[in-house]
Design a protein around this motif. Structure first.
Motif, PDB file in Angstrom:
ATOM      1  N   ILE A  52       9.239  10.829  -0.904  1.00 42.47           N
ATOM      2  CA  ILE A  52       8.161  10.825   0.081  1.00 42.47           C
ATOM      3  C   ILE A  52       8.752  10.788   1.486  1.00 42.47           C
ATOM      4  CG2 ILE A  52       6.134   9.595   0.921  1.00 42.47           C
ATOM      5  CD1 ILE A  52       5.772  10.827  -1.828  1.00 42.47           C
ATOM      6  N   CYS A  53       8.253  11.654   2.354  1.00 47.26           N
ATOM      7  CA  CYS A  53       8.697  11.676   3.749  1.00 47.26           C
ATOM      8  C   CYS A  53       7.958  10.609   4.554  1.00 47.26           C
ATOM      9  CB  CYS A  53       8.430  13.053   4.353  1.00 47.26           C
ATOM     10  SG  CYS A  53       8.720  13.156   6.126  1.00 47.26           S
ATOM     11  N   ILE A  88       0.834  -1.202   0.000  1.00 46.56           N
ATOM     12  CA  ILE A  88       0.000   0.000   0.000  1.00 46.56           C
ATOM     13  C   ILE A  88       0.870   1.253   0.000  1.00 46.56           C
ATOM     14  CG2 ILE A  88      -1.607   1.376   1.402  1.00 46.56           C
ATOM     15  CD1 ILE A  88      -2.849  -1.314   2.313  1.00 46.56           C
ATOM     16  N   THR A  89       1.886   1.265   0.846  1.00 48.03           N
ATOM     17  CA  THR A  89       2.730   2.454   0.928  1.00 48.03           C
ATOM     18  C   THR A  89       3.517   2.665  -0.358  1.00 48.03           C
ATOM     19  OG1 THR A  89       4.420   1.130   2.069  1.00 48.03           O
ATOM     20  CG2 THR A  89       2.945   2.448   3.426  1.00 48.03           C
ATOM     21  N   LYS A  90       3.876   1.591  -1.016  1.00 49.00           N
ATOM     22  CA  LYS A  90       4.581   1.739  -2.300  1.00 49.00           C
ATOM     23  C   LYS A  90       3.666   2.398  -3.331  1.00 49.00           C
ATOM     24  CE  LYS A  90       7.579  -0.712  -5.537  1.00 49.00           C
ATOM     25  NZ  LYS A  90       8.218  -2.003  -5.862  1.00 49.00           N
ATOM     26  N   LYS A  91       2.375   2.023  -3.336  1.00 52.48           N
ATOM     27  CA  LYS A  91       1.415   2.653  -4.239  1.00 52.48           C
ATOM     28  C   LYS A  91       1.203   4.123  -3.882  1.00 52.48           C
ATOM     29  CE  LYS A  91      -1.281  -1.564  -5.154  1.00 52.48           C
ATOM     30  NZ  LYS A  91      -2.581  -2.237  -4.944  1.00 52.48           N
ATOM     31  N   ILE A  92       1.099   4.408  -2.584  1.00 51.83           N
ATOM     32  CA  ILE A  92       0.909   5.789  -2.139  1.00 51.83           C
ATOM     33  C   ILE A  92       2.081   6.663  -2.572  1.00 51.83           C
ATOM     34  CG2 ILE A  92       0.805   7.296  -0.108  1.00 51.83           C
ATOM     35  CD1 ILE A  92      -0.736   5.037   1.307  1.00 51.83           C
ATOM     36  N   SER A  93       3.291   6.110  -2.487  1.00 53.80           N
ATOM     37  CA  SER A  93       4.483   6.891  -2.799  1.00 53.80           C
ATOM     38  C   SER A  93       4.574   7.268  -4.272  1.00 53.80           C
ATOM     39  CB  SER A  93       5.735   6.119  -2.388  1.00 53.80           C
ATOM     40  OG  SER A  93       6.014   5.050  -3.271  1.00 53.80           O
TER      41      SER A  93
END
Length: 358
Positions: free
Chosen positions: A283-284, A243-248
């Motif tokens: 991305i922070c 999920i975080t990879k997609k958000i980034s």
């Protein structure tokens, strides 16, 4: 200069004077219509003096999305003067200000006044109250909720905030869309992992569109996530990584994790470090949890660029400067610490939690 005292600039241009963030909390002291009390504003201002960023949490974006009483709202224009007053006070200290936005989804079931509960999908769970009506969101209702978030972002800009943080945990509506447990839809908005991500993707894209059109100054867009979902069939840590990879890959300034312990390990690796190494470098990542000394702040900043703090800052307004963490609950003074009534009750009811690690 210590590591936490150095400035930081988000990808979108918002500059912080240092690396410390006051994590979003619920003071549970706002008025019945969701306006911050003078005591709350005074409390937040007193905690802003050593922070680079203060996150006001959690503001409901609509009446039907309200999950608990006495929380701040951004669901109507009448809240704007109150939020402007708050921001003026925070900005006087030199800190930047972000507001956390949420819709409770099925978590609104815990509010006694909510009789009809809007859920991502309806299914039986023992925690559900049988006397309430559970309603599966229709396509038009989902689009309306996205519109509600959009209106809240408009108000955040008009109120003088320096950004918004979408609440993707707790578990509120965004997490309910992401979760294989709560999202059992068979349409565009649910099913496999890719489809479950669509609501958050649409929301973050909408936030960026509004920012680009309306924000006259650097305006940060962030998302808060839990590392994993408690219980069976929920979001696993590996799914959170995906999920975080997609958000980034979206126009987002930061991802803010909610952990009991920032230094939590998996397979002999720190979880937050694992995620940080696999996402877009621009991305922070804001780390959170068990950071209750200046030494731990320095350790955390070797892994993440920003660290957020809650409990230690609630109990010590000058944290991490001139702080003595050795006093007991009996020595607390509500007046001296400028703690609002609702938050004070929470401290008195759960002293072990507040006097534990952050």
């Amino acid at each position: 200069m210590k590591a936490w005292q150095s400035p930081y600039i988000f990808p979108g241009g918002l500059e912080l004077r240092n690396r410390l963030v006051f994590a979003p909390i619920s003071t549970m002291s706002s008025s019945n219509i969701g306006l911050l009390s003078d005591k709350e504003i005074q409390f937040y201002k007193s905690r802003s003096q050593n922070m680079g960023l203060v996150i006001l949490g959690s503001a409901n974006v609509s009446k039907m999305g309200k999950a608990y009483d006495h929380n701040v709202t951004i669901s109507h224009d009448a809240a704007i003067p109150n939020l402007k007053k708050y921001n003026n006070q925070i900005h006087e200290t030199g800190a930047k200000s972000v507001i956390q936005l949420y819709h409770g989804g099925s978590s609104t079931q815990f509010l006694s006044s909510q009789e009809e509960i809007y859920a991502v999908s309806t299914f039986y769970e023992e925690q559900y109250y049988k006397e309430k009506q559970y309603h599966e969101l229709t396509e038009s209702e989902i689009l309306q909720i996205l519109k509600d978030f959009g209106e809240a972002i408009h108000r955040a800009i008009r109120s003088g905030f320096d950004g918004v943080e979408i609440h993707g945990g707790n578990p509120f509506l965004v997490q309910q869309f992401l979760s294989p447990r709560s999202n059992q839809r068979k349409d565009f908005w649910g099913g496999n992992e890719h489809k479950r991500f669509r609501f958050l993707e649409a929301l973050l894209k909408l936030a960026n569109e509004i920012k680009e059109k309306e924000a006259k100054h650097p305006f940060a867009i962030g998302i808060r996530l839990a590392m994993e979902e408690i219980g069976e069939d929920g979001i696993t840590f590996l799914e959170t990584c995906r999920i975080t990879k997609k958000i980034s890959q979206l126009p987002v300034d930061y991802i803010h994790f909610n952990q009991n312990n920032l230094f939590e390990m998996q397979n002999e690796q720190m979880k937050v470090r694992m995620i940080k190494e696999m996402i877009q470098k621009t991305i922070c990542v804001i780390g959170n949890g068990s950071v209750d000394t200046e030494e731990k702040i320095e350790d955390a900043l070797e892994v993440v660029p920003l660290v957020s703090i809650a409990r230690s800052l609630i109990l010590h307004s000058t944290f991490p400067v001139d702080t003595n963490l050795s006093f007991s609950v009996k020595e607390l003074s509500k007046e001296k610490l400028l703690i609002p009534d609702g938050l004070w009750r929470s401290i008195m009811e759960s002293p072990d939690w507040f006097f534990g690690t952050n």
